[in-house]
Design an enzyme around this catalytic site. Structure first.
Site, short mmCIF file in Angstrom:
data_model
loop_
_atom_site.label_atom_id
_atom_site.label_comp_id
_atom_site.label_asym_id
_atom_site.label_seq_id
_atom_site.Cartn_x
_atom_site.Cartn_y
_atom_site.Cartn_z
CE LYS A 94 -1.75 3.39 1.35
NZ LYS A 94 -2.22 2.74 0.14
CD GLU B 69 0.63 3.60 -5.98
OE1 GLU B 69 1.75 3.32 -5.50
OE2 GLU B 69 -0.40 2.96 -5.70
CE LYS C 268 -6.53 1.92 3.00
NZ LYS C 268 -6.44 1.41 1.64
S1 IVH Z 1 6.06 4.32 0.47
C1 IVH Z 1 7.59 0.23 2.25
N1 IVH Z 1 4.61 6.34 -0.22
O1 IVH Z 1 0.85 2.15 -0.80
C2 IVH Z 1 6.81 1.43 1.97
N2 IVH Z 1 3.76 4.15 -0.68
O2 IVH Z 1 0.24 -0.04 1.18
C3 IVH Z 1 7.09 1.95 0.64
N3 IVH Z 1 1.60 4.15 -1.86
O3 IVH Z 1 2.78 -0.46 -2.08
C4 IVH Z 1 5.96 2.65 0.07
N4 IVH Z 1 1.36 6.33 -1.98
O4 IVH Z 1 1.90 1.28 -3.71
C5 IVH Z 1 4.69 5.00 -0.19
N5 IVH Z 1 3.45 8.27 -0.82
C6 IVH Z 1 3.53 6.93 -0.80
C7 IVH Z 1 2.53 6.09 -1.33
C8 IVH Z 1 2.68 4.70 -1.26
C9 IVH Z 1 0.82 5.16 -2.29
C10 IVH Z 1 1.24 2.71 -2.01
C11 IVH Z 1 2.36 1.86 -2.53
C12 IVH Z 1 2.54 0.77 -1.50
C13 IVH Z 1 1.23 0.80 -0.79
C14 IVH Z 1 1.43 0.31 0.60
#
Ligand code: IVH
Length: 402
Positions: free
Chosen positions: A115, A172, A311
């Site tokens: 993440k 990101e 997290k």
């Molecule tokens: S998938 C609907 N994959 O986390 C889900 N998000 O709290 C689509 N993020 O807005 C997102 N790493 O900015 C996804 N490997 C990852 C991610 C990721 C960071 C962020 C992203 C999103 C937020 C959600």
């Protein structure tokens, strides 16, 4: 050189330069020196100067910026940008896995990813060309920051291979640690406030009006999610692998997991591994791999039911505040830095921590000799987040901001 010859040469040079960008930024495998790369770029810049009407929006020269955006255009997302529901315990991950299994009624395959702790971006490609780059905004509407995004060299302006004619890819944008430290040093030096963490630096940079300034900053971008009617594969994982072939930087740190134990292995490995990454992550994202299963699970108003974020807890220790240094920038701006009794935090010995500014010192009511809570979250610079008043010695001295 006549115009027809120039056109051919410009195309050849552009392709060659973008290939080198891809080798360098996506494959981490450069095949020419920076010097030779710059020579190619200079040759292209020269030719475009002679024939300005041959400059194309996807020319690699567009990456040096120069466009000034007074106000970013507001765009409505075709698919709303949802967030992920957060969990902090194994138990919640197990609950998620049980919910999914119950709904799908058979064994489910998952993809675990990091993440990334940056700024979400939605890139739109039409016929292989980057046409929009939209921030998350409120999830429904965001800003088109394409002029700034074009300066990020790992983001392809033009795709190669067998891509769908229309799709979006999300990811990101982040500020790598090295660049971030240098940026903050420079800011302190010229008397500007340093950014609190790389995420703020990325977000501040993306909103700058002068793309030439953005081009000077080493932003990077990892893509992790594709959307569109004509995606080539039935699984999220395979779509990402194809995206890599079209020119995108996708995560190298990704795993297919078949059961909760494999998911926990990934989570635990990266709790250690993240300390060595050159950028911040704040957890792991667990996604159902099959797109048909994702569609079956659907979403709530806020987040998809087919994915969840685990997290990492910020690591926190208590230690003694010995003194405060005031760093003075060239223009006189002052940054307070705490000197601490050295203590082990998240694998490194911490001796100094950020104290932000006079307001925060007053708000925390920190005193010299206090026992303070020091936390290292996603970011690299530890910060003082509170005081254990019960341990305050009588001799503790109120801080007088310089
Ligand atoms: S998938 C609907 N994959 O986390 C889900 N998000 O709290 C689509 N993020 O807005 C997102 N790493 O900015 C996804 N490997 C990852 C991610 C990721 C960071 C962020 C992203 C999103 C937020 C959600």
């Amino acid at each position: 050189m006549n115009k027809e010859e120039a056109k051919i040469k410009i195309r050849k040079l552009s392709e060659e330069i973008e290939k080198h960008n891809y080798n360098y930024y996506v494959l981490s495998n450069p095949v020419i020196s920076d010097y030779d790369f710059d020579l190619l770029l200079d040759e292209l810049i020269d030719l475009e100067k002679q024939f300005p009407d041959l400059i194309k929006p996807d020319s690699p020269t567009q990456r040096v910026g120069g466009e000034i955006t007074k106000e970013f255009k507001q765009v409505t997302h075709k698919y709303p940008m949802l967030s992920l529901s957060n969990t902090y315990s194994e138990e919640e991950v197990r609950d998620f896995e049980k919910r999914v299994k119950k709904n799908i009624g058979q064994k489910v395959e998952y993809v675990c990813e990091l993440k990334y702790d940056g700024v979400a971006i939605c890139l739109i490609y039409e016929n292989g060309l980057l046409t929009q780059a939209i921030t998350r905004g409120d999830g429904v509407q965001g800003d088109d920051v394409i002029a700034n995004v074009k300066t990020i060299r790992s983001i392809p302006l033009k795709l190669h291979g067998d891509f769908p004619d229309e799709f979006e890819i999300r990811g990101e944008i982040y500020y790598p640690h090295d660049g971030f430290n240098k940026l903050n040093d420079d800011r302190i030096e010229i008397g500007e406030d340093p950014f609190a963490n790389p995420r703020n630096a990325a977000s501040g940079t993306l909103k700058m009006q002068d793309s030439a300034e953005v081009a000077k900053r080493p932003l990077d971008c990892i893509l992790y999610y594709l959307l569109g009617d004509k995606l080539p594969n039935k699984t999220h994982y395979n779509n990402l692998q194809d995206a890599k072939k079209w020119g995108f930087e996708i995560s190298k740190n990704i795993a297919i997991c078949k059961n909760p134990e494999e998911i926990f292995e990934f989570i635990n490995d990266w709790n250690e591994g993240r300390k060595k990454l050159p950028f911040d992550i704040d957890g792991v994202v667990i996604k159902v791999n099959s797109i048909a299963e994702q569609e079956k699970l659907g979403s709530t108003a806020k987040s998809p039911r087919w994915a969840i974020a685990y997290k990492y807890k910020a690591e926190r220790v208590v230690t003694k505040l010995l003194s405060i240094d005031y760093q003075v920038g060239r223009t006189g701006a002052i940054t307070p830095v705490a000197n601490l009794k050295p203590i082990l935090l998240a694998g490194t010995i911490v001796k100094r921590a950020s104290l932000h500014n006079a307001d925060i010192i007053a708000q925390l009511d920190v005193r010299i000799s206090d026992m303070v809570y020091v936390e290292k979250g996603g970011e690299i610079i530890p910060k003082i987040i509170g005081v254990d008043i019960s341990k305050r010695p009588e001799t503790a001295v109120k801080v007088k901001f310089i």
